[in-house]
Scaffold this active site. Structure first.
Site, PDB file in Angstrom:
ATOM      1  N   LYS A   1      30.955  35.151  33.522  1.00  0.00           N
ATOM      2  CA  LYS A   1      30.603  34.375  32.389  1.00  0.00           C
ATOM      3  C   LYS A   1      31.814  34.340  31.571  1.00  0.00           C
ATOM      4  O   LYS A   1      32.325  33.543  30.879  1.00  0.00           O
ATOM      5  CB  LYS A   1      29.649  35.413  31.422  1.00  0.00           C
ATOM      6  CG  LYS A   1      28.111  35.326  31.838  1.00  0.00           C
ATOM      7  CD  LYS A   1      27.349  36.142  30.831  1.00  0.00           C
ATOM      8  CE  LYS A   1      27.566  37.412  30.524  1.00  0.00           C
ATOM      9  NZ  LYS A   1      27.506  38.503  31.654  1.00  0.00           N
TER      10      LYS A   1
ATOM     11  N   ARG B   1      21.731  39.692  23.799  1.00  0.00           N
ATOM     12  CA  ARG B   1      21.428  40.270  24.773  1.00  0.00           C
ATOM     13  C   ARG B   1      19.996  40.697  24.758  1.00  0.00           C
ATOM     14  O   ARG B   1      19.384  41.355  25.874  1.00  0.00           O
ATOM     15  CB  ARG B   1      22.337  41.481  24.930  1.00  0.00           C
ATOM     16  CG  ARG B   1      23.190  41.346  26.188  1.00  0.00           C
ATOM     17  CD  ARG B   1      24.051  42.689  25.885  1.00  0.00           C
ATOM     18  NE  ARG B   1      24.906  43.164  27.239  1.00  0.00           N
ATOM     19  CZ  ARG B   1      26.277  42.696  27.433  1.00  0.00           C
ATOM     20  NH1 ARG B   1      26.849  41.831  26.830  1.00  0.00           N
ATOM     21  NH2 ARG B   1      26.824  43.288  28.436  1.00  0.00           N
TER      22      ARG B   1
ATOM     23  N   ARG C   1      35.774  44.983  40.668  1.00  0.00           N
ATOM     24  CA  ARG C   1      36.393  44.498  39.427  1.00  0.00           C
ATOM     25  C   ARG C   1      37.566  45.386  38.880  1.00  0.00           C
ATOM     26  O   ARG C   1      37.507  46.535  38.650  1.00  0.00           O
ATOM     27  CB  ARG C   1      35.444  44.114  38.371  1.00  0.00           C
ATOM     28  CG  ARG C   1      35.923  43.516  37.040  1.00  0.00           C
ATOM     29  CD  ARG C   1      34.965  42.818  36.238  1.00  0.00           C
ATOM     30  NE  ARG C   1      34.199  43.898  35.500  1.00  0.00           N
ATOM     31  CZ  ARG C   1      33.438  43.445  34.528  1.00  0.00           C
ATOM     32  NH1 ARG C   1      32.774  41.936  34.294  1.00  0.00           N
ATOM     33  NH2 ARG C   1      32.545  44.170  34.143  1.00  0.00           N
TER      34      ARG C   1
ATOM     35  N   ARG D   1      37.565  48.927  34.369  1.00  0.00           N
ATOM     36  CA  ARG D   1      37.078  49.368  33.052  1.00  0.00           C
ATOM     37  C   ARG D   1      36.085  50.504  33.262  1.00  0.00           C
ATOM     38  O   ARG D   1      35.677  50.971  34.184  1.00  0.00           O
ATOM     39  CB  ARG D   1      36.015  48.245  32.909  1.00  0.00           C
ATOM     40  CG  ARG D   1      36.522  46.940  31.958  1.00  0.00           C
ATOM     41  CD  ARG D   1      35.786  45.799  32.179  1.00  0.00           C
ATOM     42  NE  ARG D   1      33.922  46.242  31.587  1.00  0.00           N
ATOM     43  CZ  ARG D   1      33.389  45.091  31.088  1.00  0.00           C
ATOM     44  NH1 ARG D   1      33.554  43.998  31.007  1.00  0.00           N
ATOM     45  NH2 ARG D   1      32.057  45.613  30.933  1.00  0.00           N
TER      46      ARG D   1
ATOM     47  N   ARG E   1      23.466  49.180  33.594  1.00  0.00           N
ATOM     48  CA  ARG E   1      23.803  47.893  32.954  1.00  0.00           C
ATOM     49  C   ARG E   1      22.936  46.617  33.731  1.00  0.00           C
ATOM     50  O   ARG E   1      22.275  45.739  32.641  1.00  0.00           O
ATOM     51  CB  ARG E   1      25.340  47.455  33.086  1.00  0.00           C
ATOM     52  CG  ARG E   1      26.100  48.160  31.608  1.00  0.00           C
ATOM     53  CD  ARG E   1      27.312  48.457  32.183  1.00  0.00           C
ATOM     54  NE  ARG E   1      28.217  47.187  32.152  1.00  0.00           N
ATOM     55  CZ  ARG E   1      29.243  47.045  33.003  1.00  0.00           C
ATOM     56  NH1 ARG E   1      29.559  47.871  34.029  1.00  0.00           N
ATOM     57  NH2 ARG E   1      29.923  45.705  33.136  1.00  0.00           N
TER      58      ARG E   1
END
Ligand code: AMP
Length: 231
Positions: free
Chosen positions: A19, A95, A132, A164, A175
């Site tokens: 996204k 969300r 990531r 992260r 998540r």
């Protein structure tokens, strides 16, 4: 579209669906601000404001910050001149169904022009999230598929590339679970409103971008109405 109507878009999709990357491209393409609630919250965490300190507790565990708090942040941003005149692309908001309802109130009497749901299978996003890495300064994403020219250094801004804090195994699972529970119902919500475009998120960045643009063109949303350059 003829004339400078605000282009108001939102992007749905699992964490790791791409996204952020596609929203940056769309924001250049349409010359509209990219509003990422995750980026806004991370900026508050970096600035170590009391709000940032509170938010980081939720974020590191992979939990959502409260609807009231995040809606307040977004409402303020959407009240600024650039978003009112040009429009925006929302990334990471809404969300929850409560946030979607609040967004409708904020935008009334107008509303979103389209909502893109970037569809990427669970196993693929899990692999991406585990690998990531992000730039600590500008937030650009890297992974085993997209790596920087110089190891550890961001191609875009020269910042340090890090993992992260919410990309731990536990937080990733939480998540993704919350996405199914709280965010997935939004696809039905926006389908009912006739705004939803489900786009296959598997493929090269250009292929996915072209699919998104084609879906938007099908709704008469196209071109750089403010004279911005395509990216
Ligand atoms: P993201 O970068 O979009 O994955 O967001 C990172 C984290 O920020 C999320 O896991 C949440 O803790 C928080 N967050 C971002 N957007 C929202 C939102 N719309 N509602 C609640 N929490 C959010």
């Amino acid at each position: 579209m003829d004339g400078p109507h605000p282009i108001r878009l939102a992007m749905l999709g699992r964490q790791g669906a791409g996204k952020g990357t596609q929203c940056v491209r769309l924001s250049h393409h349409f010359a509209i601000p990219h509003i990422s609630t995750g980026d806004m919250l991370r900026a508050a965490v970096r600035a170590n404001t009391p709000f940032g300190q509170k938010a980081s507790e939720f974020m590191e565990r992979g939990e959502l910050v409260s609807d009231e708090v995040i809606t307040g942040v977004v409402s303020e941003r959407l009240g600024e001149n650039d978003t009112r005149v040009r429009g925006f692309i929302l990334d990471g908001f809404p969300r929850t169904v409560a946030q979607a309802g609040a967004l409708q109130e904020i935008l009334a009497p107008g509303g979103l022009l389209a909502v893109v749901d970037l569809d990427v299978p669970l196993e693929v996003v899990k692999a991406r999230l585990f690998s990531r890495r992000v730039c600590a300064v500008c937030g650009a994403n890297y992974s085993v598929e997209v790596f920087p020219r110089v190891e550890g250094i961001c191609d875009v801004c020269g910042g340090e590339i890090v993992q992260r804090p919410d990309d731990t195994e536990e937080a990733i699972s939480r998540r993704l679970e919350l996405y199914e529970e709280m965010t997935r119902p939004l696809t039905e919500y926006y389908r009912r409103l006739g705004l939803l475009e489900v786009v296959d998120g598997i493929g090269s960045l250009d292929e996915v971008m072209e699919r998104i643009l084609a879906a938007l063109r099908g709704r008469g949303i196209e071109g750089q109405v403010f004279g911005g350059q395509d990216s």
